[in-house]
Scaffold this motif. Sequence first.
Motif, mmCIF file in Angstrom:
data_model
loop_
_atom_site.group_PDB
_atom_site.id
_atom_site.type_symbol
_atom_site.label_atom_id
_atom_site.label_comp_id
_atom_site.label_asym_id
_atom_site.label_seq_id
_atom_site.Cartn_x
_atom_site.Cartn_y
_atom_site.Cartn_z
ATOM 1 N N VAL A 125 0.905 -1.104 -0.061
ATOM 2 C CA VAL A 125 0.017 0.012 -0.092
ATOM 3 C C VAL A 125 0.871 1.238 -0.085
ATOM 4 C CG1 VAL A 125 -0.204 0.252 2.645
ATOM 5 C CG2 VAL A 125 -2.058 1.163 1.153
ATOM 6 N N ALA A 126 2.214 1.264 0.551
ATOM 7 C CA ALA A 126 2.903 2.263 0.447
ATOM 8 C C ALA A 126 3.582 2.715 -0.916
ATOM 9 C CB ALA A 126 4.487 1.829 1.310
ATOM 10 N N TYR A 127 3.157 1.911 -1.970
ATOM 11 C CA TYR A 127 3.662 2.177 -3.168
ATOM 12 C C TYR A 127 2.484 2.951 -3.673
ATOM 13 C CZ TYR A 127 7.256 -1.079 -3.075
ATOM 14 O OH TYR A 127 8.523 -1.935 -3.303
ATOM 15 N N VAL A 128 1.334 3.261 -3.340
ATOM 16 C CA VAL A 128 0.134 3.925 -3.664
ATOM 17 C C VAL A 128 0.376 5.544 -3.255
ATOM 18 C CG1 VAL A 128 -2.307 4.382 -3.932
ATOM 19 C CG2 VAL A 128 -1.101 2.174 -3.793
ATOM 20 N N VAL A 129 0.553 6.605 -4.436
ATOM 21 C CA VAL A 129 0.709 7.888 -3.816
ATOM 22 C C VAL A 129 -0.296 8.713 -4.628
ATOM 23 C CG1 VAL A 129 2.987 7.698 -3.610
ATOM 24 C CG2 VAL A 129 2.254 8.165 -5.971
ATOM 25 N N ARG A 144 6.515 6.104 -12.417
ATOM 26 C CA ARG A 144 7.521 4.912 -12.191
ATOM 27 C C ARG A 144 7.431 4.553 -10.857
ATOM 28 N NH1 ARG A 144 13.687 5.451 -14.142
ATOM 29 N NH2 ARG A 144 13.502 7.037 -11.927
ATOM 30 N N ILE A 145 7.262 3.193 -10.696
ATOM 31 C CA ILE A 145 7.186 2.618 -9.337
ATOM 32 C C ILE A 145 8.095 1.485 -9.143
ATOM 33 C CG2 ILE A 145 5.806 1.211 -7.756
ATOM 34 C CD1 ILE A 145 4.529 4.177 -8.176
ATOM 35 N N ARG A 146 9.036 1.770 -8.047
ATOM 36 C CA ARG A 146 10.034 0.796 -7.801
ATOM 37 C C ARG A 146 9.646 -0.523 -7.262
ATOM 38 N NH1 ARG A 146 16.349 1.840 -8.153
ATOM 39 N NH2 ARG A 146 15.464 2.026 -10.120
ATOM 40 N N ARG A 165 11.660 -2.960 2.667
ATOM 41 C CA ARG A 165 11.000 -3.240 3.851
ATOM 42 C C ARG A 165 9.446 -2.713 3.967
ATOM 43 N NH1 ARG A 165 14.988 -1.111 8.846
ATOM 44 N NH2 ARG A 165 16.891 -2.334 8.247
ATOM 45 N N CYS A 166 9.125 -2.713 2.595
ATOM 46 C CA CYS A 166 7.588 -2.774 2.478
ATOM 47 C C CYS A 166 6.903 -3.701 2.292
ATOM 48 C CB CYS A 166 7.225 -1.642 1.213
ATOM 49 S SG CYS A 166 7.839 0.165 1.378
ATOM 50 N N GLY A 167 7.572 -4.828 1.978
ATOM 51 C CA GLY A 167 6.877 -6.415 2.009
ATOM 52 C C GLY A 167 6.784 -6.751 0.490
ATOM 53 N N MET A 168 7.233 -6.063 -0.411
ATOM 54 C CA MET A 168 7.161 -6.491 -1.921
ATOM 55 C C MET A 168 7.997 -7.770 -2.076
ATOM 56 S SD MET A 168 5.792 -5.471 -5.020
ATOM 57 C CE MET A 168 5.753 -6.567 -5.872
ATOM 58 N N GLU A 169 7.477 -8.556 -2.800
ATOM 59 C CA GLU A 169 8.162 -9.911 -3.291
ATOM 60 C C GLU A 169 8.141 -9.856 -4.746
ATOM 61 O OE1 GLU A 169 6.384 -13.438 -1.487
ATOM 62 O OE2 GLU A 169 6.634 -12.543 0.544
ATOM 63 N N ASN A 215 -3.863 7.983 -14.285
ATOM 64 C CA ASN A 215 -5.418 7.660 -14.137
ATOM 65 C C ASN A 215 -5.556 6.623 -13.236
ATOM 66 O OD1 ASN A 215 -5.873 9.791 -15.539
ATOM 67 N ND2 ASN A 215 -6.117 8.739 -17.643
ATOM 68 N N PHE A 216 -4.729 5.421 -13.424
ATOM 69 C CA PHE A 216 -4.967 4.400 -12.524
ATOM 70 C C PHE A 216 -4.520 4.474 -11.214
ATOM 71 C CE2 PHE A 216 -3.789 -0.035 -11.236
ATOM 72 C CZ PHE A 216 -4.950 -0.451 -10.886
ATOM 73 N N MET A 217 -3.302 5.435 -11.107
ATOM 74 C CA MET A 217 -2.828 5.512 -9.769
ATOM 75 C C MET A 217 -3.996 6.336 -9.063
ATOM 76 S SD MET A 217 -0.534 5.215 -7.555
ATOM 77 C CE MET A 217 0.938 4.788 -8.222
ATOM 78 N N ALA A 218 -4.609 7.192 -9.760
ATOM 79 C CA ALA A 218 -5.677 7.954 -8.770
ATOM 80 C C ALA A 218 -6.929 6.982 -8.290
ATOM 81 C CB ALA A 218 -6.238 9.158 -9.985
#
Length: 381
Positions: free
Chosen positions: A209-213, A226-228, A234-238, A252-255
Motif C-alpha cells: 500500500v506504501a507504493y500508492v501515492v 514509475r514505481i520501483r 521493507r515494504c513487503g514487496m516480493e 489515471n489508474f494511480m488516482a
Amino acid sequence: MELVWGTTDFVIAGQPYQGFPILLWDSMESCTQANQFFRHYLLRGQIGSKQSWPSTGRALYDFFSFLQAHDLDWRDVDRGEAKSLVAAYRDYCLVTCELARNTTRQRLTYICKFYEFALEKRWVKRLPFGHEERAFKRETSFLEHVDASGGKALVKDVMPRRHQLLPKYLSMSHTKSLLAVADNPHHRIMIQLALRTGLRRNELATFPVAYVVDPDKAGGTERNLRIRLDPFDRCGMETKGNKVRDIWISRNFMAELYRYVTKLRGERASNGKDQKPLLLNHLGEPYGSNGKSLNRIIIEIGTRAGIEVHTHMLRHTYATHILSNLQRNPEKGLDPLVFLQRQLGHSSIQTTMIYLHLVNEMADEAVLAYDDELNEMAGAA
C-alpha cells in the motif's frame, strides 16, 4: 506402509529454513535417500526461490507413490525392459494423468537430478535414462558467431519434446465482461491491478500500500508514474528471484488506486493489524499461500462471467494488448519488446518474444475478419 510428504523447519548455522520438503512413510519412518537429496539439492542453492521447494517435494512424492502403487523399486535400474522406471512414469503423467508437457518436464527434471545424486552416492549402478541429441532454438547473442553447437544439444532421452503453446489471454470484450461481474470493489481493484501492470500472482498479493501515492502530489507532468518494486525496501514487496525492477502505472489508474486506499480499503484494514499489502481478504489479512487464494477469487469471478480465467492469464492479457498497442502507436525512442520485458521482469527477452506470436495471431484474425466482411458486402451486392 503408505508414503506421505510434508514440510519441516530447521536452523543451520543460525540460518532458518522454513517449509523444507520431507518424505516419510506413514509410520513416520524417514525416506532417507530422498531427504538426503533434498538437503543436498535445495540447500546448495540449485533452486533460487524457496517458493519452488514444494514443487521438488511433490515431484518426488508423486514418483515414489507411482512406484509403490505398481510394486516397483526405485533402485531397480536394470529391469531388462525396454521402458525404464522414469520413462514409465513420464508416460503415466502424460497419458494416464493427462498432465501438461511442461508440468511433466518439471517433475522429470527433479527426478533425474535425484538419480544423478543417487549414482554419485552409489545407491544405483547406472542412470535409468540416457542422452540424445536434439535440435533447439538458439537465443541470439553477441558471441553467436563462435557458437559451434549447430543448434543441437544433448538432452535426457526421457524428457518430452517441447511443444510451444501460446499463452492464453482475454479479448477486450471478455475483459469488460469480467470487470462487469466483479461487483465487489476489493475484487475489482485486484483484477484492475493485474490487468494494468502485468504483475505475477505473488507480486499482486504483496504489492505494498506504501507504493500508492496521490498522483496530484507526485510532481512532474508525465502521463505515467514509475514505481520501483524493491524486495529490500521493507515494504513487503516480493518479486521473482528478489529482483528489483521498475514498472509504469498511468496517473489515471494511480488516482483510482489512491481513491481505493483512502475510501474503501479501510473497510478491511480495520479488521486486522496495520498490514503492508494493498490487497486484503475479508478478515483484513494478506492473501496467503503465495497468492493462491487470490487466484481462486479470480477463477470464481470468471466462472460467473462464463470465462475461463486465472491470475496469470491476466498477466498474459496485459502483455499481449500492451505490445499490440505499442506496435500500432510507436513511441519515439521506445522499443516495445524491451519495454515489455522490463515491465514483466523477464530475465531473457526470448521469453517476452512469445507475445509477438500472439500479436501476429491477433493481426491475422483481424485481416480474416475484415476479408469476411468484404465478402459479405460483395455477396449482398
